[in-house]
Design a protein around this motif. Sequence first.
Motif, PDB file in Angstrom:
ATOM      1  N   SER A   1     -43.030 -24.947  -5.384  1.00  0.00           N
ATOM      2  CA  SER A   1     -42.113 -25.870  -6.051  1.00  0.00           C
ATOM      3  C   SER A   1     -42.855 -26.945  -6.836  1.00  0.00           C
ATOM      4  N   ALA A   2     -44.103 -27.237  -6.435  1.00  0.00           N
ATOM      5  CA  ALA A   2     -44.894 -28.243  -7.147  1.00  0.00           C
ATOM      6  C   ALA A   2     -45.686 -27.649  -8.304  1.00  0.00           C
ATOM      7  N   LEU A   3     -45.739 -26.319  -8.402  1.00  0.00           N
ATOM      8  CA  LEU A   3     -46.544 -25.683  -9.445  1.00  0.00           C
ATOM      9  C   LEU A   3     -46.003 -25.931 -10.849  1.00  0.00           C
TER      10      LEU A   3
ATOM     11  N   LEU B   1     -48.081 -27.232 -14.008  1.00  0.00           N
ATOM     12  CA  LEU B   1     -48.352 -26.336 -15.129  1.00  0.00           C
ATOM     13  C   LEU B   1     -47.792 -26.886 -16.438  1.00  0.00           C
ATOM     14  N   ALA B   2     -46.661 -27.618 -16.360  1.00  0.00           N
ATOM     15  CA  ALA B   2     -46.042 -28.201 -17.553  1.00  0.00           C
ATOM     16  C   ALA B   2     -46.688 -29.529 -17.953  1.00  0.00           C
ATOM     17  N   ARG B   3     -47.727 -29.934 -17.234  1.00  0.00           N
ATOM     18  CA  ARG B   3     -48.481 -31.158 -17.529  1.00  0.00           C
ATOM     19  C   ARG B   3     -47.597 -32.404 -17.539  1.00  0.00           C
ATOM     20  N   VAL B   4     -46.664 -32.468 -16.614  1.00  0.00           N
ATOM     21  CA  VAL B   4     -45.868 -33.693 -16.465  1.00  0.00           C
ATOM     22  C   VAL B   4     -46.794 -34.779 -15.916  1.00  0.00           C
ATOM     23  N   PRO B   5     -46.881 -35.953 -16.588  1.00  0.00           N
ATOM     24  CA  PRO B   5     -47.909 -36.944 -16.206  1.00  0.00           C
ATOM     25  C   PRO B   5     -47.770 -37.468 -14.779  1.00  0.00           C
ATOM     26  N   MET B   6     -46.529 -37.770 -14.353  1.00  0.00           N
ATOM     27  CA  MET B   6     -46.309 -38.308 -13.008  1.00  0.00           C
ATOM     28  C   MET B   6     -45.529 -37.280 -12.199  1.00  0.00           C
ATOM     29  N   ARG B   7     -46.061 -36.916 -11.022  1.00  0.00           N
ATOM     30  CA  ARG B   7     -45.439 -35.884 -10.189  1.00  0.00           C
ATOM     31  C   ARG B   7     -45.324 -36.419  -8.763  1.00  0.00           C
TER      32      ARG B   7
ATOM     33  N   LEU C   1     -51.959 -31.145  -2.457  1.00  0.00           N
ATOM     34  CA  LEU C   1     -52.482 -32.483  -2.710  1.00  0.00           C
ATOM     35  C   LEU C   1     -52.798 -32.689  -4.181  1.00  0.00           C
ATOM     36  N   GLY C   2     -53.481 -31.736  -4.810  1.00  0.00           N
ATOM     37  CA  GLY C   2     -53.883 -31.902  -6.201  1.00  0.00           C
ATOM     38  C   GLY C   2     -52.765 -31.701  -7.205  1.00  0.00           C
ATOM     39  N   LEU C   3     -51.621 -31.185  -6.767  1.00  0.00           N
ATOM     40  CA  LEU C   3     -50.515 -30.935  -7.690  1.00  0.00           C
ATOM     41  C   LEU C   3     -49.621 -32.152  -7.870  1.00  0.00           C
ATOM     42  N   LEU C   4     -49.734 -33.134  -6.997  1.00  0.00           N
ATOM     43  CA  LEU C   4     -48.903 -34.328  -7.046  1.00  0.00           C
ATOM     44  C   LEU C   4     -49.752 -35.544  -7.377  1.00  0.00           C
TER      45      LEU C   4
END
Length: 335
Positions: free
Chosen positions: A93-95, A99-105, A114-117
């Motif tokens: 769900s965090a991918l 992948l869409a390069r949303v700045p704040m996750r 950890l690295g996806l958020l």
Amino acid sequence: MQATNALIIAPQWIGDAVMTEPLLRRLHARGERLTVGALPWVAPVYRAMPQVAEVIEFPFAHGGLQLKARRALARQLEGRFDVAYVLPNSLKSALLPWLARVPMRVGYLGEARLGLLTQRLKNPPKQQRPPMVAFYSALSGESDVAADRPRLQIEAARCDAVLDRLGLSRGAYYVFVPGAEYGPAKRWPAARFAELAQRLELPVLLLGSGKEAALGDEIIQRAHTGQRQNSRNLAGRTDLLDAFCLIAAAKAMVSNDTGLMHVAAALDVPQVALFGSSSPLHTPPLSDQAQVIWLKNDPGYQPPLDCAPCFQRECPLGHLRCLNDITAGRVLQVL
């Protein structure tokens, strides 16, 4: 000032989706424009939330990362959003926001993501997790989230059309939801639903998914004895928003702990919610119109249910006392 464009990654269960509404209401109130990404069977819930500007139905199936499909969708979404709120705890769900390069996750820690958020909330142990509305609303970063209650809104014209098509009048029938996707340990017996239908003075509509059609047929067959021929099984025969309309127009609803229970609460419909293996302390129907029957916290029920809540799909002890011992007469009295 330009609005913040927010992407919401929705959970995959109807009840959980309903319980995210207070979070979305908070985000909308502070000026965020909300786009919800949801699986097709959950997406209609967000169409009943006026604060949602857009709903994207994800082309994903259960299981697997499905990286090719996620990359393709991410390319379409890249550059559209300033922030993403990842409501489920899973890695996949965090991918998409990553992948869409949303700045704040924003999301809870879990499943090695950890690295996806970019903003991570500590995920409390299940036994210490707050009620689900507060759990989701905490992603807003605001305080006092425990006081929120979900609310849904359905277009009156749509509901009038549904009632006309089925020959129904508002407040002139009851709704039963006899199924529970999770498993038998959350289902009040079919015989009890049938007995209750026989004892009510108004017609009964049974709602649920296509998987629950046979269960509905069994209840109808049991209930249609003597002169009582007024129950109708609509499980699997309505879309989700039409089911919302039928719930909203009912005199009252009787259900297990299931997604439509939360829908009825968010529509402020009188209801009796039957709990067995699960706990109303964690996922209650949040409405003053809701009454809960749970033998676990009934001091008059003996011997006490030390086994509940077990949260199992099937009763591990084989007796299912937590639901078998709720009588139709007791539910009728509460109604």
